[in-house]
Design a protein around this motif. Structure first.
Motif, PDB file in Angstrom:
ATOM      1  N   TYR A 198       0.826  -1.204   0.000  1.00  0.00           N
ATOM      2  CA  TYR A 198       0.000   0.000   0.000  1.00  0.00           C
ATOM      3  C   TYR A 198       0.862   1.256   0.000  1.00  0.00           C
ATOM      4  O   TYR A 198       1.997   1.251   0.498  1.00  0.00           O
ATOM      5  N   ILE A 199       0.324   2.339  -0.525  1.00  0.00           N
ATOM      6  CA  ILE A 199       0.810   3.682  -0.193  1.00  0.00           C
ATOM      7  C   ILE A 199       0.089   4.060   1.098  1.00  0.00           C
ATOM      8  O   ILE A 199      -1.136   3.918   1.202  1.00  0.00           O
ATOM      9  N   TRP A 200       0.822   4.523   2.083  1.00  0.00           N
ATOM     10  CA  TRP A 200       0.190   4.752   3.371  1.00  0.00           C
ATOM     11  C   TRP A 200       0.825   5.929   4.099  1.00  0.00           C
ATOM     12  O   TRP A 200       1.936   6.355   3.794  1.00  0.00           O
ATOM     13  N   ASN A 201       0.066   6.483   5.025  1.00  0.00           N
ATOM     14  CA  ASN A 201       0.606   7.509   5.915  1.00  0.00           C
ATOM     15  C   ASN A 201       0.083   7.275   7.317  1.00  0.00           C
ATOM     16  O   ASN A 201      -0.821   6.463   7.536  1.00  0.00           O
ATOM     17  N   LEU A 202       0.685   7.967   8.250  1.00  0.00           N
ATOM     18  CA  LEU A 202       0.426   7.702   9.661  1.00  0.00           C
ATOM     19  C   LEU A 202       0.130   8.999  10.398  1.00  0.00           C
ATOM     20  O   LEU A 202       0.732  10.037  10.125  1.00  0.00           O
ATOM     21  N   ARG A 203      -0.785   8.917  11.326  1.00  0.00           N
ATOM     22  CA  ARG A 203      -1.061  10.036  12.230  1.00  0.00           C
ATOM     23  C   ARG A 203      -0.869   9.560  13.663  1.00  0.00           C
ATOM     24  O   ARG A 203      -1.174   8.419  14.001  1.00  0.00           O
ATOM     25  N   VAL A 204      -0.389  10.468  14.495  1.00  0.00           N
ATOM     26  CA  VAL A 204      -0.088  10.143  15.885  1.00  0.00           C
ATOM     27  C   VAL A 204      -1.073  10.848  16.789  1.00  0.00           C
ATOM     28  O   VAL A 204      -1.268  12.063  16.682  1.00  0.00           O
ATOM     29  N   GLN A 263      -2.568   5.971  14.055  1.00  0.00           N
ATOM     30  CA  GLN A 263      -3.526   5.575  13.042  1.00  0.00           C
ATOM     31  C   GLN A 263      -2.846   5.590  11.682  1.00  0.00           C
ATOM     32  O   GLN A 263      -2.254   6.600  11.292  1.00  0.00           O
ATOM     33  N   VAL A 264      -2.911   4.469  10.982  1.00  0.00           N
ATOM     34  CA  VAL A 264      -2.373   4.360   9.628  1.00  0.00           C
ATOM     35  C   VAL A 264      -3.530   4.361   8.641  1.00  0.00           C
ATOM     36  O   VAL A 264      -4.509   3.631   8.828  1.00  0.00           O
ATOM     37  N   VAL A 265      -3.402   5.190   7.611  1.00  0.00           N
ATOM     38  CA  VAL A 265      -4.407   5.245   6.553  1.00  0.00           C
ATOM     39  C   VAL A 265      -3.784   4.652   5.295  1.00  0.00           C
ATOM     40  O   VAL A 265      -2.741   5.134   4.818  1.00  0.00           O
ATOM     41  N   LEU A 266      -4.415   3.623   4.757  1.00  0.00           N
ATOM     42  CA  LEU A 266      -3.916   2.936   3.574  1.00  0.00           C
ATOM     43  C   LEU A 266      -4.453   3.609   2.313  1.00  0.00           C
ATOM     44  O   LEU A 266      -5.627   3.977   2.245  1.00  0.00           O
TER      45      LEU A 266
END
Length: 267
Positions: A198-204, A263-266
């Motif tokens: 996946y291309i993904w990003n993360l929020r803390v 939280q990771v968003v795919l």
């Protein structure tokens, strides 16, 4: 010629680690004794849990792992030894073995109630590492049967370390920080396998709340995929998603602590 590992929060300034090794050598000087680390932050059971869990798979079958991060020493907590399919654990019953036990069932468990296998019949109230755990580990690594070390206890009675499991809802993965390493990287409970492909990003989240957020922090393959002085997320060598700061300290940058939500968003 058994193998025995040591993990503690004793540091290296004092003689505590050395005298544990002396107690082991008095029983069997031919054992191979390997230091996992003695730099666990004082009384940090969560860090001990993580580091033991990630180190355990790299040792030969029947290795004895002695882990002593023991804020309840001398109190009511039990001293235990556990037999798994591929090794043994010795230490306090305070949850620090929970990470290993998430991946391996306990075949047998005992409370260390037989003083014949301790260094002395009346151990120090503050140093069970020297007087109980190290000697018991040495006897176990030398071939003494687990059942000889104490009374049998039910594996389901072992103390658990409460760390919420990660979960997935659609394209959103929610987890928590489970450990922070020497570099200030924050290792989450989200397995790297969940973001592969996946291309993904993360929020803390801050203080286990996602109401306030930093991010999005881009998911990368290597540290070099981000600019110096920038935040990134990647799969660490331990197999979990971690938050890093290229040539800096993510913990200090974000004020992170064990238990904080992520939280990771795919894509």
């Amino acid at each position: 010629m058994g193998v025995l590992t040591l993990l503690t929060d004793f540091g290296l300034t004092d003689t505590y680690v050395g005298v544990m090794k002396g107690a082991i050598a008095q029983i069997n000087p031919t054992l191979t004794v390997i230091d996992l680390t003695h730099q666990i932050p004082p009384q940090d059971i969560a860090a001990a849990r993580f580091h033991l869990m990630t180190a355990y798979p790299y040792f030969p079958a029947d290795t004895v792992h002695v882990a002593v991060v023991d804020p309840g020493v001398g109190g009511q907590r039990r001293a235990i030894a556990l037999q798994l399919s591929d090794g043994y654990l010795v230490g306090p019953d305070n949850g620090l073995f929970g990470g290993v036990l998430e991946h391996r069932p306990v075949l047998a468990a005992v409370e260390l109630s037989h003083p014949a296998y301790w260094r002395v019949p009346s151990p120090s109230a503050t140093f069970h590492g020297r007087d109980v755990f190290a000697p018991v580990g040495a006897h176990l690594a030398s071939g003494v049967a687990l059942a000889e070390l104490g009374r049998a206890i039910a594996p389901d009675s072992l103390i658990q370390f409460d760390l919420p499991p990660w979960n997935r809802e659609g394209q959103v993965l929610t987890g928590h920080v489970q450990a922070i390493d020497h570099f200030g990287n924050a290792i989450t409970t989200i397995p790297g396998s969940a973001v592969l492909g996946y291309i993904w990003n993360l929020r803390v989240g801050v203080a286990a709340s996602l109401a306030e957020q930093y991010g999005p922090i881009p998911g990368c393959k290597t540290y070099a995929d981000s600019a110096r002085g920038s935040l990134l997320a990647l799969i660490g060598s331990h197999g979990y998603v971690e938050i890093a700061y290229n040539q800096g300290n993510a913990q200090q940058q974000l004020g992170l602590a064990v238990g904080d939500a992520v939280q990771v968003v795919l894509g």
